[in-house]
Design an enzyme around this catalytic site. Structure first.
Site, PDB file in Angstrom:
ATOM      1  CG  HIS A 116       0.017  10.191   0.451  1.00 21.55           C
ATOM      2  ND1 HIS A 116      -0.195  10.425   1.757  1.00 21.55           N
ATOM      3  CD2 HIS A 116      -0.953   9.267  -0.075  1.00 21.55           C
ATOM      4  CE1 HIS A 116      -1.297   9.845   2.065  1.00 21.55           C
ATOM      5  NE2 HIS A 116      -1.627   9.166   1.350  1.00 21.55           N
TER       6      HIS A 116
ATOM      7  CG  HIS B 218      -1.995   1.351   1.393  1.00 26.19           C
ATOM      8  ND1 HIS B 218      -2.702   1.614   0.392  1.00 26.19           N
ATOM      9  CD2 HIS B 218      -1.876   2.371   2.216  1.00 26.19           C
ATOM     10  CE1 HIS B 218      -3.418   2.660   0.818  1.00 26.19           C
ATOM     11  NE2 HIS B 218      -2.895   3.056   1.861  1.00 26.19           N
TER      12      HIS B 218
END
Length: 406
Positions: free
Chosen positions: A169, A123
């Protein structure tokens, strides 16, 4: 449980004795030890016999048994005669006795559909550190693949010039790495630890023109390694065996992205003061989930696409014609069907897809839709649906690959 006493200095001025609880060896372990020992010790021959007969390690040698005994040399429980009960107990539950022996290799049936298997999943695979300010790099991706990780997640965002794709991100201080660099590293290291397929999950925050660029990059980078179902959605997952040395793309089809985004925005109007991005990623805290079933099912945040819905471009960009080549690359469709969690737990027999739940959301779902989840987890049984479920574990998310035939 047994106890022992240890003395510690407290605040450098006095001493205090603390009782330590020590786990007592279970009776099953004692019985096993007695079977493969003599006079309270398990020597090399005994341990070798145990490895072959009980552990089913057919290729184990006496040298392997001796190496296990030697690992206790630095401990005060070491005995030259061999392992006593305490040492044997420590061996069984220690790192030198993994659940699956490395010498076994692949020994399961790998010809069933992909959704029948546990999958080792990453992840935010590109982050070198924390999710707010660390660097993004292909190095963590390489290390993950070398450890045998089979699912790599990439968060795709336009670069500052809006003419290329960065991996980072989103809406944090993380520094980006280019998509093409990540793709090339995946190609080079994908099958160093395992020949079984690698799935690239794409968190897509791109405009259609950049989606077209992604399609070009992916196609040129992976070539024949890329598994594509074509214009139609898969109706059944292929097996790991049939997908050896292949790369699969998993993301939400652009049309479904728009629909779920629209639904989420309508539902968020009545939730002022909440951070929809955080709720989408980690699930909402609900004091009494049983009282919230009906309301939550209308716009259910329990069913999510690894937070792909939370951070994206203006609707004006999304309303352009989606790139067909990009959509055709998607082997495993992801997304949230209309109707909330209850509808998501129903399976379309004509196509396969991926469904993601955050860990808190799964806990909540176990209360609100426990029967549906149990039914969904059941394997083939007489007079009922046969459901196939694959758990892919990562940090914060539990992903399910779903397919069922009724």
């Amino acid at each position: 449980m047994a106890t022992s006493k240890q003395t510690y200095k407290v605040c450098f001025c006095f001493r205090r004795k603390f009782k330590l609880i020590v786990a007592e060896t279970p009776i099953e372990i004692k019985t096993l030890f007695e079977t493969y020992s003599e006079n309270g010790f398990m020597n090399v021959d005994h341990l070798h016999r145990f490895l072959i007969e009980y552990q089913n390690e057919d290729k184990a040698t006496k040298e392997d048994a001796q190496a296990i005994i030697d690992t206790f040399k630095h401990l005060n429980i070491f005995q030259r005669k061999g392992l006593h009960l305490d040492a044997f107990f420590r061996y069984l539950f220690g790192d030198i006795n993994p659940p699956l022996s490395s010498t076994l290799g692949v020994h399961q049936d790998m010809t069933a559909p992909l959704s029948h298997y546990f999958i080792y999943t990453g992840h935010n695979s590109y982050l070198t550190g924390n999710q707010l300010s660390s660097d993004c790099s292909d190095v963590p991706i390489i290390k993950a693949l070398q450890r045998g990780v089979r699912v790599i997640e990439l968060d795709m965002w336009p670069n500052s010039a809006k003419d290329d794709i960065d991996i980072l991100h989103g809406r944090t201080l993380t520094t980006p790495v280019t998509l093409i660099k990540c793709l090339r590293s995946i190609k080079e290291y994908a099958f160093t630890a395992s020949p079984y397929p690698v799935v690239i999950t794409l968190e897509d925050h791109l405009t259609p023109d950049l989606q077209a660029k992604v399609a070009e990059m992916v196609t040129e980078t992976f070539g024949d390694m890329l598994f594509t179902p074509g214009p139609e959605c898969l109706k059944e997952f292929p097996s790991p065996d049939s997908l050896q040395k292949r790369v699969l793309i998993s993301t939400k089809p652009p049309k479904e992205y728009l629909e779920s985004k629209s639904i989420k925005e309508k539902g968020s109007v009545s939730q002022k003061g909440n951070d929809p991005a955080e709720e989408e990623a980690w699930g909402k805290e609900v004091p009494d989930p049983k009282l919230k079933i009906e309301a939550d099912d209308k716009t259910d945040p329990n069913v999510e696409e690894d937070s792909e819905d939370e951070e994206d471009q203006d609707d004006g960009d999304r309303k352009q014609t989606t790139e067909p080549k990009y959509k055709s690359l998607i082997a495993i469709h992801a997304g949230k069907p209309k109707g909330g969690l209850e509808e998501a737990l129903k399976v379309d027999p004509n196509k396969v897809r991926r469904l993601s739940l955050s860990e808190p959301a799964l806990e909540k779902a176990a209360i609100t839709h426990g029967t549906d989840i149990v039914r969904y987890l059941l394997n083939k049984s007489a007079g009922s649906c046969s459901g196939d479920l694959s758990f892919t574990f990562s940090v914060g998310f539990l992903t399910l690959l779903t397919k069922s035939n009724c």
